[in-house]
Design an enzyme around this catalytic site. Structure first.
Site, PDB file in Angstrom:
ATOM      1  N   ASP A  14       0.852  -1.189   0.000  1.00 38.60           N
ATOM      2  CA  ASP A  14       0.000   0.000   0.000  1.00 38.60           C
ATOM      3  C   ASP A  14       0.885   1.236   0.000  1.00 38.60           C
ATOM      4  O   ASP A  14       2.086   1.153   0.264  1.00 38.60           O
ATOM      5  CB  ASP A  14      -0.891  -0.008   1.253  1.00 38.60           C
ATOM      6  CG  ASP A  14      -1.782   1.218   1.326  1.00 38.60           C
ATOM      7  OD1 ASP A  14      -2.402   1.556   0.305  1.00 38.60           O
ATOM      8  OD2 ASP A  14      -1.843   1.867   2.396  1.00 38.60           O
ATOM      9  N   CYS A  77      -3.809  -1.002  -2.141  1.00 38.47           N
ATOM     10  CA  CYS A  77      -4.089   0.422  -2.345  1.00 38.47           C
ATOM     11  C   CYS A  77      -5.018   0.609  -3.543  1.00 38.47           C
ATOM     12  O   CYS A  77      -4.715   0.165  -4.654  1.00 38.47           O
ATOM     13  CB  CYS A  77      -2.761   1.135  -2.587  1.00 38.47           C
ATOM     14  SG  CYS A  77      -2.935   2.898  -2.839  1.00 38.47           S
ATOM     15  N   THR A  79      -5.695   3.421  -5.014  1.00 41.20           N
ATOM     16  CA  THR A  79      -5.092   4.357  -5.963  1.00 41.20           C
ATOM     17  C   THR A  79      -4.123   3.618  -6.889  1.00 41.20           C
ATOM     18  O   THR A  79      -4.111   3.848  -8.106  1.00 41.20           O
ATOM     19  CB  THR A  79      -4.375   5.486  -5.187  1.00 41.20           C
ATOM     20  OG1 THR A  79      -5.326   6.100  -4.312  1.00 41.20           O
ATOM     21  CG2 THR A  79      -3.798   6.515  -6.118  1.00 41.20           C
ATOM     22  N   GLU A 157      -6.339   8.680  10.027  1.00 37.97           N
ATOM     23  CA  GLU A 157      -4.999   8.590  10.624  1.00 37.97           C
ATOM     24  C   GLU A 157      -4.953   9.287  11.979  1.00 37.97           C
ATOM     25  O   GLU A 157      -4.174   8.922  12.851  1.00 37.97           O
ATOM     26  CB  GLU A 157      -3.955   9.153   9.652  1.00 37.97           C
ATOM     27  CG  GLU A 157      -3.931   8.327   8.379  1.00 37.97           C
ATOM     28  CD  GLU A 157      -2.632   8.334   7.642  1.00 37.97           C
ATOM     29  OE1 GLU A 157      -1.760   9.146   7.952  1.00 37.97           O
ATOM     30  OE2 GLU A 157      -2.506   7.507   6.715  1.00 37.97           O
ATOM     31  N   CYS A 189     -11.197   2.901  -0.620  1.00 29.57           N
ATOM     32  CA  CYS A 189      -9.939   3.449  -0.107  1.00 29.57           C
ATOM     33  C   CYS A 189      -9.575   2.659   1.141  1.00 29.57           C
ATOM     34  O   CYS A 189     -10.450   2.306   1.938  1.00 29.57           O
ATOM     35  CB  CYS A 189     -10.120   4.931   0.240  1.00 29.57           C
ATOM     36  SG  CYS A 189      -8.684   5.655   1.058  1.00 29.57           S
ATOM     37  N   HIS A 191      -8.422   3.448   3.886  1.00 28.12           N
ATOM     38  CA  HIS A 191      -8.719   4.030   5.201  1.00 28.12           C
ATOM     39  C   HIS A 191     -10.202   3.964   5.577  1.00 28.12           C
ATOM     40  O   HIS A 191     -10.545   4.139   6.735  1.00 28.12           O
ATOM     41  CB  HIS A 191      -8.275   5.493   5.241  1.00 28.12           C
ATOM     42  CG  HIS A 191      -6.788   5.675   5.229  1.00 28.12           C
ATOM     43  ND1 HIS A 191      -5.981   5.170   4.240  1.00 28.12           N
ATOM     44  CD2 HIS A 191      -5.967   6.311   6.098  1.00 28.12           C
ATOM     45  CE1 HIS A 191      -4.723   5.502   4.496  1.00 28.12           C
ATOM     46  NE2 HIS A 191      -4.692   6.198   5.619  1.00 28.12           N
TER      47      HIS A 191
HETATM   48  N1  DGL Z   1      -4.034   3.830   0.152  1.00 28.30           N
HETATM   49  C1  DGL Z   1      -4.737   4.875  -0.557  1.00 28.30           C
HETATM   50  C2  DGL Z   1      -5.936   4.279  -1.297  1.00 28.30           C
HETATM   51  O1  DGL Z   1      -6.454   3.222  -0.952  1.00 28.30           O
HETATM   52  C3  DGL Z   1      -5.174   5.981   0.378  1.00 28.30           C
HETATM   53  C4  DGL Z   1      -4.008   6.810   0.925  1.00 28.30           C
HETATM   54  C5  DGL Z   1      -3.260   7.545  -0.176  1.00 28.30           C
HETATM   55  O2  DGL Z   1      -3.787   8.512  -0.744  1.00 28.30           O
HETATM   56  O3  DGL Z   1      -2.145   7.130  -0.458  1.00 28.30           O
HETATM   57  O4  DGL Z   1      -6.380   4.857  -2.236  1.00 28.30           O
END
Ligand code: DGL
Length: 270
Positions: A14, A77, A79, A157, A189, A191
């Site tokens: 990630d 992740c 993204t 966070e 995402c 988080h």
């Molecule tokens: N890990 C990212 C996601 O799942 C979120 C945190 C980031 O922007 O790096 O998209």
């Protein structure tokens, strides 16, 4: 005796520590697997960076995991899944690669009665329309409504997941879905699973199914390992590598992993 390949670890990565929500789901689903986790804590967040940059970072991490002899790679992740999945698959040769977007989508479209799906994610994930494309590849007639929720990453966070600021922020983002008739909401995402208990309340108790991509990819990994006859029956180690040890790292990481985290190693990627 199990084959050496069965005993090889699963690689999970990630942009930072958020992917530990995926690691947690994988540990729950596959407690006998060894896991190598990489969090790019020196370069997080990825969600506001360009696709080119995210791809370059993701390929460096893929090489790191391959050098550690992983038998499978899980892109935790969203993204990275949105921007670099194909490149990672190519770089990984015959090592299976699973990603949170494919897994979450699969879960969301598994019930054909769900015709109206909401997606929340980072700006990069939403702008890439990766979830929309993946859902429409299954059925182009499904309605998909997306919403970027960038502030949810820093809130998670900070551990602000159900206080007044979190509730107000969630309202600002999720009120967009009011009257839209969504039947499922994909948490796109790493988080966002931390807000899983509060989100139904924000959606006003509407009968919306919450789809957690972390659980979805853990289930997909289990199925894949079973199919390939690659399950480990005697592992259970968790190794964590990061590119930096930021302030409050342990406190945050343990919040996402949901348990104690030992033996974290800081590494520099080639
Ligand atoms: N890990 C990212 C996601 O799942 C979120 C945190 C980031 O922007 O790096 O998209």
């Amino acid at each position: 005796m199990q084959d050496l390949k069965n005993k090889a670890p699963i690689g999970i990565f990630d942009s930072g520590i958020g992917g530990l929500t995926v690691a947690k789901a994988v540990i729950d689903a596959l407690p006998n697997e060894d896991i190598i986790y990489f969090g790019d804590t020196a370069r997080v967040p990825y969600g506001i960076k360009s696709e080119e940059t995210v791809r370059a970072y993701a390929l460096q991490i893929t090489n790191f995991l391959l050098k550690h002899g992983v038998k499978m790679i899980l892109i935790a992740c969203n993204t990275v899944s949105a921007s670099a999945k194909e490149e990672i698959i190519q770089a990984s040769g015959d090592i299976p690669v699973l990603d949170v977007i494919t897994a979450g989508t699969h879960n969301a479209v598994s019930d054909p009665n769900r015709r109206n799906i909401g997606v929340i994610g980072t700006l990069a994930t939403v702008n890439s329309k990766a979830y929309v494309k993946a859902i429409h590849a299954h059925d182009p007639t499904v309605t998909v409504k997306q919403q970027a929720c960038p502030l949810l990453v820093p809130l998670a966070e900070e551990g602000w997941i159900d206080n007044e600021v979190a509730i107000q922020t969630l309202h600002l983002y999720l009120d967009e879905f009011k009257d839209s008739g969504i039947q499922s909401l994909i948490l796109g995402c790493t988080h966002y699973p931390l807000f899983k208990d509060v989100i139904p309340q924000i959606l006003n108790g509407e009968n919306v199914e919450i789809i957690d991509s972390a659980d979805s990819i853990a289930m997909a990994a289990k199925e894949k390992l079973e199919t390939l006859d690659l399950l480990n029956t005697s592992g259970g180690q968790f190794q964590c590598f990061v590119s930096d040890r930021p302030q409050r790292f342990h406190e945050l990481a343990e919040r996402f992993l949901g348990k104690e985290l030992n033996g974290v190693e800081v590494v520099t990627l080639d």
